[in-house]
Design a protein around this motif. Structure first.
Motif, PDB file in Angstrom:
ATOM      1  N   CYS A 190       0.823  -1.213   0.000  1.00 14.46           N
ATOM      2  CA  CYS A 190       0.000   0.000   0.000  1.00 14.46           C
ATOM      3  C   CYS A 190       0.857   1.263   0.000  1.00 14.46           C
ATOM      4  N   MET A 191       2.019   1.169   0.678  1.00 15.33           N
ATOM      5  CA  MET A 191       2.887   2.335   0.753  1.00 15.33           C
ATOM      6  C   MET A 191       3.446   2.684  -0.625  1.00 15.33           C
ATOM      7  N   ILE A 192       3.647   1.643  -1.452  1.00 19.43           N
ATOM      8  CA  ILE A 192       4.156   1.869  -2.812  1.00 19.43           C
ATOM      9  C   ILE A 192       3.009   2.267  -3.728  1.00 19.43           C
ATOM     10  N   ALA A 193       1.820   1.705  -3.474  1.00 20.37           N
ATOM     11  CA  ALA A 193       0.681   1.954  -4.354  1.00 20.37           C
ATOM     12  C   ALA A 193       0.151   3.390  -4.231  1.00 20.37           C
ATOM     13  N   CYS A 194       0.203   3.960  -3.037  1.00 23.45           N
ATOM     14  CA  CYS A 194      -0.413   5.275  -2.799  1.00 23.45           C
ATOM     15  C   CYS A 194       0.266   6.365  -3.621  1.00 23.45           C
ATOM     16  N   PRO A 195      -0.501   7.096  -4.447  1.00 22.58           N
ATOM     17  CA  PRO A 195       0.102   8.155  -5.254  1.00 22.58           C
ATOM     18  C   PRO A 195       0.517   9.371  -4.423  1.00 22.58           C
ATOM     19  N   PHE A 196       0.060   9.422  -3.168  1.00 22.45           N
ATOM     20  CA  PHE A 196       0.375  10.586  -2.325  1.00 22.45           C
ATOM     21  C   PHE A 196       1.363  10.237  -1.198  1.00 22.45           C
ATOM     22  N   TYR A 197       1.913   9.046  -1.224  1.00 23.35           N
ATOM     23  CA  TYR A 197       2.877   8.592  -0.221  1.00 23.35           C
ATOM     24  C   TYR A 197       2.340   8.741   1.203  1.00 23.35           C
ATOM     25  N   VAL A 198       1.118   8.327   1.433  1.00 23.10           N
ATOM     26  CA  VAL A 198       0.488   8.551   2.730  1.00 23.10           C
ATOM     27  C   VAL A 198       0.692   7.418   3.748  1.00 23.10           C
ATOM     28  N   PRO A 199       0.393   6.159   3.397  1.00 24.38           N
ATOM     29  CA  PRO A 199       0.541   5.135   4.441  1.00 24.38           C
ATOM     30  C   PRO A 199       2.001   5.044   4.899  1.00 24.38           C
ATOM     31  N   THR A 200       2.201   5.028   6.198  1.00 27.70           N
ATOM     32  CA  THR A 200       3.561   4.898   6.726  1.00 27.70           C
ATOM     33  C   THR A 200       3.596   3.679   7.629  1.00 27.70           C
ATOM     34  N   PHE A 201       4.797   3.173   7.859  1.00 29.19           N
ATOM     35  CA  PHE A 201       4.950   1.905   8.553  1.00 29.19           C
ATOM     36  C   PHE A 201       5.500   2.129   9.949  1.00 29.19           C
ATOM     37  N   LYS A 202       4.966   1.372  10.888  1.00 33.12           N
ATOM     38  CA  LYS A 202       5.440   1.503  12.260  1.00 33.12           C
ATOM     39  C   LYS A 202       6.718   0.677  12.415  1.00 33.12           C
ATOM     40  N   TYR A 203       7.826   1.256  11.990  1.00 28.44           N
ATOM     41  CA  TYR A 203       9.099   0.547  12.046  1.00 28.44           C
ATOM     42  C   TYR A 203       9.586   0.371  13.481  1.00 28.44           C
ATOM     43  N   SER A 204       9.078   1.219  14.379  1.00 29.65           N
ATOM     44  CA  SER A 204       9.583   1.206  15.745  1.00 29.65           C
ATOM     45  C   SER A 204       9.165  -0.057  16.499  1.00 29.65           C
ATOM     46  N   SER A 205       8.174  -0.785  15.973  1.00 30.25           N
ATOM     47  CA  SER A 205       7.742  -1.997  16.644  1.00 30.25           C
ATOM     48  C   SER A 205       8.078  -3.214  15.773  1.00 30.25           C
ATOM     49  N   ALA A 206       8.945  -4.080  16.272  1.00 31.90           N
ATOM     50  CA  ALA A 206       9.400  -5.222  15.486  1.00 31.90           C
ATOM     51  C   ALA A 206       8.365  -6.334  15.410  1.00 31.90           C
ATOM     52  N   PHE A 207       7.538  -6.445  16.442  1.00 29.41           N
ATOM     53  CA  PHE A 207       6.626  -7.588  16.498  1.00 29.41           C
ATOM     54  C   PHE A 207       5.186  -7.260  16.154  1.00 29.41           C
ATOM     55  N   LYS A 208       4.857  -5.964  16.158  1.00 28.33           N
ATOM     56  CA  LYS A 208       3.487  -5.608  15.818  1.00 28.33           C
ATOM     57  C   LYS A 208       3.505  -4.651  14.638  1.00 28.33           C
ATOM     58  N   PRO A 209       3.761  -5.159  13.441  1.00 30.91           N
ATOM     59  CA  PRO A 209       3.803  -4.262  12.292  1.00 30.91           C
ATOM     60  C   PRO A 209       2.441  -3.618  12.084  1.00 30.91           C
ATOM     61  N   LYS A 210       2.458  -2.351  11.757  1.00 32.21           N
ATOM     62  CA  LYS A 210       1.194  -1.647  11.609  1.00 32.21           C
ATOM     63  C   LYS A 210       1.374  -0.498  10.635  1.00 32.21           C
ATOM     64  N   ILE A 211       0.402  -0.325   9.767  1.00 34.91           N
ATOM     65  CA  ILE A 211       0.422   0.836   8.887  1.00 34.91           C
ATOM     66  C   ILE A 211      -0.256   1.979   9.635  1.00 34.91           C
ATOM     67  N   MET A 212       0.366   3.150   9.601  1.00 32.15           N
ATOM     68  CA  MET A 212      -0.179   4.298  10.309  1.00 32.15           C
ATOM     69  C   MET A 212      -0.552   5.369   9.297  1.00 32.15           C
ATOM     70  N   LYS A 213      -1.798   5.780   9.339  1.00 34.09           N
ATOM     71  CA  LYS A 213      -2.230   6.866   8.453  1.00 34.09           C
ATOM     72  C   LYS A 213      -3.517   7.482   8.970  1.00 34.09           C
ATOM     73  N   CYS A 214      -3.799   8.679   8.473  1.00 28.96           N
ATOM     74  CA  CYS A 214      -5.030   9.391   8.833  1.00 28.96           C
ATOM     75  C   CYS A 214      -6.238   8.525   8.476  1.00 28.96           C
TER      76      CYS A 214
END
Lengths: 310, 185
Positions: A155-179
């Motif tokens: 999704c981060m690559i697909a978004c034309p506005f570069y909106v979805p961001t990834f919760k890199y700070s958590s190794a075990f609970k990956p989560k996309i963060m966005k409005c």
């Protein structure tokens, strides 16, 4: 003899069937994917002539979405000078919206632009997600379900506005963060998102997307020369729920004017329609070709075996 | 007979007098002027994150015309030609208070319903908070007046909490350090 003919006939029929299926499938795929936006979807129009860069929206978002504390207070305006790898501030796992400042030649004061998820009518993040973690709600929000997300980040690559961001700070609970348009806490109940309510200048106007388009066109019409005669997001990426009015060309305030005027999905529909065909029909078809091509050899082999046995 | 004539005469006199008063009224009773308004107005209807604004109406009357802020509702009438198409009269409106036209909650059900009425010229009317700030800041930008948030209203305790500032500033925060380019290596 009769047996051989019928087999040939069977293969011919099969080939014809495959071609027919392919052609039909393609036309069906094109027709089936035309989607009109939800009629009662809500929207926001961001008027850059009104924004004064007070960052009230950022502060409201941080509280409403219970995001982590920021390193600077929200009334620190030095953040507008921040550059990371030469880029202005952007949304990340700790902030769903940011305001940036743009010095545009010919303007007597700097312009500010809030950015957040634009909540596309036909979101590329949603169509790219193979586990259906995204939903476009009838209210207009593009929301995300972390429970089914596998963290592939397509999704981060697909978004034309570069909106979805990834919760890199958590190794075990990956989560996309966005409005999420404050969907759970506000939009669902018909209330405007927290940023809109906080804006002192009403630079953010909330209402039905259709009405927001009317408001935008009325502002352009009633104030000749004040705005660029275009609403960014009316058609961009197939239309978005969040849209922009600007006094200067949109690329001067960091908006991508090369974003296609149709849903990103349209670019991949043809390809995606081929995928099931490749996976189901091709193996059978080519196995058939293979068997057909090697049939004489096998018959010969069998005859030789018979001869040897005899 | 005589009495009848007198009554008719009196009626005519009263009639003319009444007509005269009606015709003369706009000239005799001028619309409200800036001096009629209170010298200082406390704007506190929205104060939550910021304290009330002490608005010096007297000082602004000296600098601006009534229409600059009150559109067509009082004083000199409107100068904006697109407003004058409907509001060209100079009579006083029933209310000159901002909050009577600009809703405190512009995006509630009622506000959203209003925006659906595409026939309505004022479908895009800002809410009260928007009206205040758009009016004040736009003008202040033009004439070089104060435009900072705390130039007009001080932040409350709730505001400091919301903006993570003052007593609620992030730990180890040094003002002015934010402009450094953390991306340069």
């Amino acid at each position: 003899m009769n047996k051989q003919l019928s087999r040939r006939g069977f293969i011919k029929g099969g080939l014809a069937g495959t071609v027919a299926a392919t052609v039909l499938k393609d036309t069906n795929a094109d027709a089936g994917h035309h989607f009109e936006a939800y009629p009662n979807a809500m929207g926001v129009i961001v008027d850059l002539t009104r924004c004064v860069g007070c960052r009230s929206c950022e502060a409201a978002c941080n509280k409403e979405q219970e995001l982590p504390a920021q390193p600077e207070p929200f009334d620190d305006f030095n953040v507008f000078d921040q550059r990371l790898h030469g880029q202005r501030r952007r949304t990340d796992e700790t902030r769903y919206t940011v305001v940036n400042r743009y010095e545009v030649p010919g303007q007597d004061h700097p312009l500010f632009r809030k950015q957040q998820c634009n909540h596309c009518n036909e979101p590329a993040c949603l169509t790219s997600c193979f586990v259906n973690a995204y939903t476009k709600t009838p209210e207009g929000a593009v929301i995300y379900n972390s429970k089914v997300c596998v963290g592939c980040r397509t999704c981060m690559i697909a978004c034309p506005f570069y909106v979805p961001t990834f919760k890199y700070s958590s190794a075990f609970k990956p989560k996309i963060m966005k409005c999420v348009f404050c969907y759970d806490t506000r939009l669902k109940e018909g209330k405007p998102p927290a940023c809109v309510e906080a804006c002192p200048q009403e630079a953010l106007t909330f209402g039905k997307r259709d009405d927001m388009l009317d408001v935008g066109h009325q502002r352009i019409r009633m104030n000749p020369g004040k705005y660029v005669e275009h609403i960014y997001g009316e058609h961009e990426a197939g239309g978005t729920s969040w849209m922009y009015l600007s006094p200067v060309p949109f690329d001067k305030v960091g908006l991508d004017t090369d974003v296609p005027q149709e849903p990103i999905l349209n670019y991949v529909t043809g390809f995606l329609a081929i995928v099931p065909m490749v996976l189901t029909i091709w193996p059978a078809l080519f196995t058939g070709f293979h068997l057909l091509a090697t049939r004489k050899d096998r018959i010969e082999e069998l005859e030789n075996d018979d001869k040897q046995e005899a | 007979m005589q009495t009848g004539k007198r009554i008719t005469q009196t009626a005519w006199t009263l009639g003319f007098l009444g007509l005269g008063i009606t015709l003369l009224a706009p000239a005799n009773v001028p619309a409200m002027s800036g001096e009629d308004a209170p010298e200082v107005i406390e704007i506190d209807s929205l104060s939550k994150l910021y304290g009330p604004v002490t608005f010096d109406h007297g000082a602004h009357v000296a600098m601006a015309t009534c229409a600059d802020c009150h559109h067509h509702t009082t004083g000199t009438g409107t100068a904006d030609p697109s407003c004058a198409r409907c509001h060209d009269g100079k009579e006083e409106a029933e209310s000159v208070s901002c909050s009577d036209c600009h809703a405190a909650e512009p995006f509630n059900d009622e506000g959203l319903k209003r925006m659906e009425n595409h026939e309505l010229f004022h479908m895009d009317k800002p809410g009260l908070k928007g009206a205040y700030h758009l009016n004040c800041i736009t003008c202040h930008q033009e004439i070089g007046g104060a435009t900072g948030c705390q130039d007009c209203h001080t932040m409350t305790e709730a505001g400091e909490k919301r903006f993570n500032t003052g007593k609620h500033a992030p730990e180890g925060y040094t003002p002015g350090a934010a402009h450094q380019d953390s991306g340069k290596h």
